[in-house]
Motif scaffolding. Structure first.
Motif, PDB file in Angstrom:
ATOM      1  N   SER A   1       0.640  -1.423   0.003  1.00  0.00           N
ATOM      2  CA  SER A   1       0.068  -0.107   0.078  1.00  0.00           C
ATOM      3  C   SER A   1       0.461   1.137  -0.035  1.00  0.00           C
ATOM      4  O   SER A   1       1.807   1.364   0.467  1.00  0.00           O
ATOM      5  CB  SER A   1      -1.101  -0.446   1.652  1.00  0.00           C
ATOM      6  N   LEU A   2       0.266   2.309  -0.501  1.00  0.00           N
ATOM      7  CA  LEU A   2       1.267   3.459  -0.792  1.00  0.00           C
ATOM      8  C   LEU A   2       0.238   4.729  -0.436  1.00  0.00           C
ATOM      9  O   LEU A   2      -1.015   4.490  -0.615  1.00  0.00           O
ATOM     10  CB  LEU A   2       1.462   3.755  -2.023  1.00  0.00           C
ATOM     11  N   HIS A   3       0.809   5.879   0.217  1.00  0.00           N
ATOM     12  CA  HIS A   3      -0.066   6.343   0.978  1.00  0.00           C
ATOM     13  C   HIS A   3       0.695   7.557   0.252  1.00  0.00           C
ATOM     14  O   HIS A   3       2.053   8.351   0.565  1.00  0.00           O
ATOM     15  CB  HIS A   3       0.314   6.809   3.076  1.00  0.00           C
ATOM     16  N   LEU A   4      -0.418   8.577  -0.147  1.00  0.00           N
ATOM     17  CA  LEU A   4      -0.096   9.846  -1.167  1.00  0.00           C
ATOM     18  C   LEU A   4      -0.390  11.259  -0.591  1.00  0.00           C
ATOM     19  O   LEU A   4      -1.162  11.591  -0.053  1.00  0.00           O
ATOM     20  CB  LEU A   4      -0.464   9.469  -1.991  1.00  0.00           C
ATOM     21  N   LEU A   5       0.358  11.532  -0.531  1.00  0.00           N
ATOM     22  CA  LEU A   5      -0.381  13.383  -0.495  1.00  0.00           C
ATOM     23  C   LEU A   5      -0.278  14.209  -0.986  1.00  0.00           C
ATOM     24  O   LEU A   5       0.225  13.960  -2.305  1.00  0.00           O
ATOM     25  CB  LEU A   5       0.984  13.920   1.004  1.00  0.00           C
ATOM     26  N   VAL A   6      -0.775  14.735  -1.896  1.00  0.00           N
ATOM     27  CA  VAL A   6      -1.740  15.636  -2.639  1.00  0.00           C
ATOM     28  C   VAL A   6      -2.553  16.739  -1.838  1.00  0.00           C
ATOM     29  O   VAL A   6      -3.653  16.862  -1.682  1.00  0.00           O
ATOM     30  CB  VAL A   6      -3.134  14.893  -3.460  1.00  0.00           C
ATOM     31  N   ALA A   7      -1.595  17.638  -1.957  1.00  0.00           N
ATOM     32  CA  ALA A   7      -1.165  18.172  -1.111  1.00  0.00           C
ATOM     33  C   ALA A   7      -2.508  19.321  -2.232  1.00  0.00           C
ATOM     34  O   ALA A   7      -2.616  20.372  -1.884  1.00  0.00           O
ATOM     35  CB  ALA A   7      -0.895  19.560  -1.817  1.00  0.00           C
ATOM     36  N   ASP A   8      -2.703  19.910  -3.674  1.00  0.00           N
ATOM     37  CA  ASP A   8      -3.839  20.066  -4.594  1.00  0.00           C
ATOM     38  C   ASP A   8      -5.368  20.319  -4.503  1.00  0.00           C
ATOM     39  O   ASP A   8      -5.444  18.888  -4.190  1.00  0.00           O
ATOM     40  CB  ASP A   8      -3.900  19.828  -5.582  1.00  0.00           C
ATOM     41  N   THR A   9      -6.196  21.541  -3.292  1.00  0.00           N
ATOM     42  CA  THR A   9      -6.805  21.075  -3.110  1.00  0.00           C
ATOM     43  C   THR A   9      -8.022  20.855  -3.986  1.00  0.00           C
ATOM     44  O   THR A   9      -9.383  21.276  -3.862  1.00  0.00           O
ATOM     45  CB  THR A   9      -7.596  22.886  -2.184  1.00  0.00           C
ATOM     46  N   ASN A  10      -7.778  21.247  -5.179  1.00  0.00           N
ATOM     47  CA  ASN A  10      -8.861  20.952  -6.322  1.00  0.00           C
ATOM     48  C   ASN A  10      -8.927  19.521  -6.545  1.00  0.00           C
ATOM     49  O   ASN A  10      -9.694  19.146  -7.319  1.00  0.00           O
ATOM     50  CB  ASN A  10      -8.150  21.857  -8.318  1.00  0.00           C
ATOM     51  N   PHE A  11      -8.485  18.440  -6.023  1.00  0.00           N
ATOM     52  CA  PHE A  11      -8.315  17.042  -6.337  1.00  0.00           C
ATOM     53  C   PHE A  11      -9.273  16.778  -4.691  1.00  0.00           C
ATOM     54  O   PHE A  11      -9.063  16.933  -4.344  1.00  0.00           O
ATOM     55  CB  PHE A  11      -6.703  16.642  -6.111  1.00  0.00           C
ATOM     56  N   SER A  12     -10.050  16.054  -5.712  1.00  0.00           N
ATOM     57  CA  SER A  12     -11.664  15.125  -5.295  1.00  0.00           C
ATOM     58  C   SER A  12     -11.417  13.889  -5.553  1.00  0.00           C
ATOM     59  O   SER A  12     -11.591  14.270  -6.852  1.00  0.00           O
ATOM     60  CB  SER A  12     -12.593  16.333  -4.801  1.00  0.00           C
ATOM     61  N   PHE A  13     -12.616  13.269  -4.871  1.00  0.00           N
ATOM     62  CA  PHE A  13     -12.523  11.694  -5.282  1.00  0.00           C
ATOM     63  C   PHE A  13     -14.330  11.142  -4.715  1.00  0.00           C
ATOM     64  O   PHE A  13     -14.110  11.904  -3.510  1.00  0.00           O
ATOM     65  CB  PHE A  13     -12.114  10.589  -5.143  1.00  0.00           C
ATOM     66  N   LYS A  14     -14.998  10.362  -5.452  1.00  0.00           N
ATOM     67  CA  LYS A  14     -15.530   9.875  -4.545  1.00  0.00           C
ATOM     68  C   LYS A  14     -15.324   8.267  -4.853  1.00  0.00           C
ATOM     69  O   LYS A  14     -14.687   7.552  -4.698  1.00  0.00           O
ATOM     70  CB  LYS A  14     -16.521   9.722  -6.051  1.00  0.00           C
ATOM     71  N   ALA A  15     -16.350   7.874  -3.057  1.00  0.00           N
ATOM     72  CA  ALA A  15     -15.450   6.363  -2.236  1.00  0.00           C
ATOM     73  C   ALA A  15     -16.084   5.133  -3.496  1.00  0.00           C
ATOM     74  O   ALA A  15     -17.314   5.208  -3.707  1.00  0.00           O
ATOM     75  CB  ALA A  15     -16.376   6.411  -1.295  1.00  0.00           C
ATOM     76  N   GLY A  16     -14.803   5.107  -4.219  1.00  0.00           N
ATOM     77  CA  GLY A  16     -15.348   3.359  -5.000  1.00  0.00           C
ATOM     78  C   GLY A  16     -14.357   3.563  -6.043  1.00  0.00           C
ATOM     79  O   GLY A  16     -13.409   2.606  -7.177  1.00  0.00           O
TER      80      GLY A  16
END
Length: 318
Positions: free
Chosen positions: A86-101
Motif C-alpha cells: 500500500s502507498l500513502h500519498l500526499l496530494v496537496a492540490d485542493t482541487n483534487f477530490s474523489f468519490k468512494a470507489g
C-alpha cells in the motif's frame, strides 16, 4: 486495475507508524507541487506511449475522468500481504477530490505506461489530511513493478481521478443497505466505500443530521488469511459499529491454522449465491469488484433474483 463495465456510489486514522515516521515529511510536502508544465509533459508522454489495448488508458478510454491532474508525494508504504503493497500519498492540490470507489490514473516519471489503481481510503481522509491510500498487487506491469521495487519516501508521481463505480449519497437521499462483494485486491474500492459509510454514520451520530446509512455487509474472498487485505481495519469497523457493519471472510486455499481473532469471521470455501441472496431487499444496493468470472457470476445471479439493474454496481479488474 480494472475497467468499468457497469455502474450506478472514517475519517480513518492514519496508522501510528505512519504518523510517527513520516509526519515531518508530509508536513513539509504540503507546499510542494510539480509545475503545471511538468505535469502536462508527464501526462501527455505517458498517454502517447500507452498504445496497447491491455493498457489501463485504452481499457478505460470511454470512462468519465476529472480534469485535474495533481502532483502527489509518497509519504509511506506498507506491505499489506506477501504480494500487495500500500502507498500513502500526499496530494496537496485542493482541487483534487474523489468519490468512494473511484480510481486514479497513476503517472510515474520515467515510466511510459500509466497505471490504474483504486483508492482504498475514505474521501474524509483526503479532506482532513490531504492523503489518499492505494494498495497494489505485484505483477510484471511496469507501474506495479515500480511501486514494489523502486518507490520510496518522497517519490513524486501524478494522479487523476476517474471511474463511475462509486457510492456518494446526498443528505436527503433515502437510506440504503449495502452489500459489498470483493475478491482479492478487488477489496480496494469496496474498502473505500466501507470507510466512507462509517464516516457518514459517525457524522450523523455526532451532528444529528446528514445521510442515514443502512446496514453494510462485506463478503470478501481470498486464497488465504495472509491475502485478506486490511483485515484488521475491517474488523475494527465491525467492532465499532456491530449493529451497522458485518463481514464474512472466505479463504479458498488455506493451509495454516486460522488465528483465534479471525476464526469467528472466516469461512473456508467459496462464497455462494444463496448467502448473497439472503440479503436481497428493495432497499439494498450491491457493489461487486473482483476477478471477471466472480463478478459476472454474482451480477447475473442477482439479476435472476429480480434485483433491479440500477441496484447492481460492478467493476472488473485483471
Amino acid at each position: 486495475m480494472a475497467c468499468i463495465i457497469f455502474t450506478m456510489a472514517l475519517a480513518i486514522l492514519t496508522p501510528g507508524w505512519l504518523r510517527s515516521s513520516v509526519e515531518a515529511i508530509c508536513t513539509q510536502a504540503v507546499s510542494w507541487r510539480l509545475t503545471t508544465s511538468t505535469l502536462r509533459h508527464l501526462m501527455l508522454t505517458s498517454i502517447m506511449r500507452s498504445q496497447k489495448k491491455s493498457d489501463h488508458l485504452e481499457r478505460t478510454a470511454s470512462v468519465l475522468r476529472r480534469e485535474v491532474v495533481a502532483a502527489a508525494k509518497v509519504c509511506g508504504t506498507t506491505d499489506e500481504s506477501p504480494s500487495v503493497k500500500s502507498l500513502h500519498l500526499l496530494v496537496a492540490d485542493t482541487n483534487f477530490s474523489f468519490k468512494a470507489g473511484q480510481w486514479v490514473d497513476f503517472f510515474i516519471p520515467g515510466v511510459s505506461v500509466v497505471g490504474g489503481f483504486s483508492i482504498c481510503s475514505s474521501p474524509r481522509l483526503l479532506e482532513q489530511e490531504r492523503m489518499i491510500e492505494l494498495a497494489v498487487k505485484y505483477t510484471n506491469h511496469p507501474p506495479a513493478v515500480w511501486i514494489h521495487n523502486k518507490c520510496a519516501l518522497n517519490s513524486e508521481v501524478a494522479v487523476r481521478v476517474g471511474g463511475e463505480f462509486f457510492f456518494d449519497p446526498q443528505p436527503t437521499d433515502a437510506p440504503r443497505n449495502l452489500v459489498l462483494i470483493a475478491g482479492g485486491v478487488g477489496i480496494n474500492p469496496l474498502l473505500s466505500i466501507l470507510r466512507h459509510s462509517a464516516d457518514l454514520h459517525r457524522e450523523r451520530a455526532e451532528r444529528g443530521n446528514g445521510y442515514e446509512i443502512g446496514t453494510i455487509t462485506l463478503f470478501y474472498s481470498a486464497k488465504n488469511t495472509s491475502e485478506l487485505l486490511f483485515k484488521r481495519n475491517i474488523l475494527d469497523l465491525v467492532n465499532e459499529f456491530p449493529e451497522k457493519i458485518a463481514c464474512r471472510l472466505y479463504v479458498t486455499k488455506q493451509t495454516t491454522q486460522i488465528s483465534a481473532e479471525l476464526k469467528p469471521y472466516i469461512m473456508e470455501g467459496r462464497m455462494t449465491e444463496k448467502e448473497i441472496r439472503d440479503h436481497i431487499s428493495t432497499e439494498t444496493l450491491f457493489y461487486i469488484c473482483g476477478p471477471p468470472p466472480m463478478t459476472d457470476f454474482f451480477s447475473k445471479q442477482l439479476e435472476k433474483n429480480h434485483v433491479p439493474k440500477e441496484h447492481i454496481c460492478f467493476e472488473k479488474w485483471w
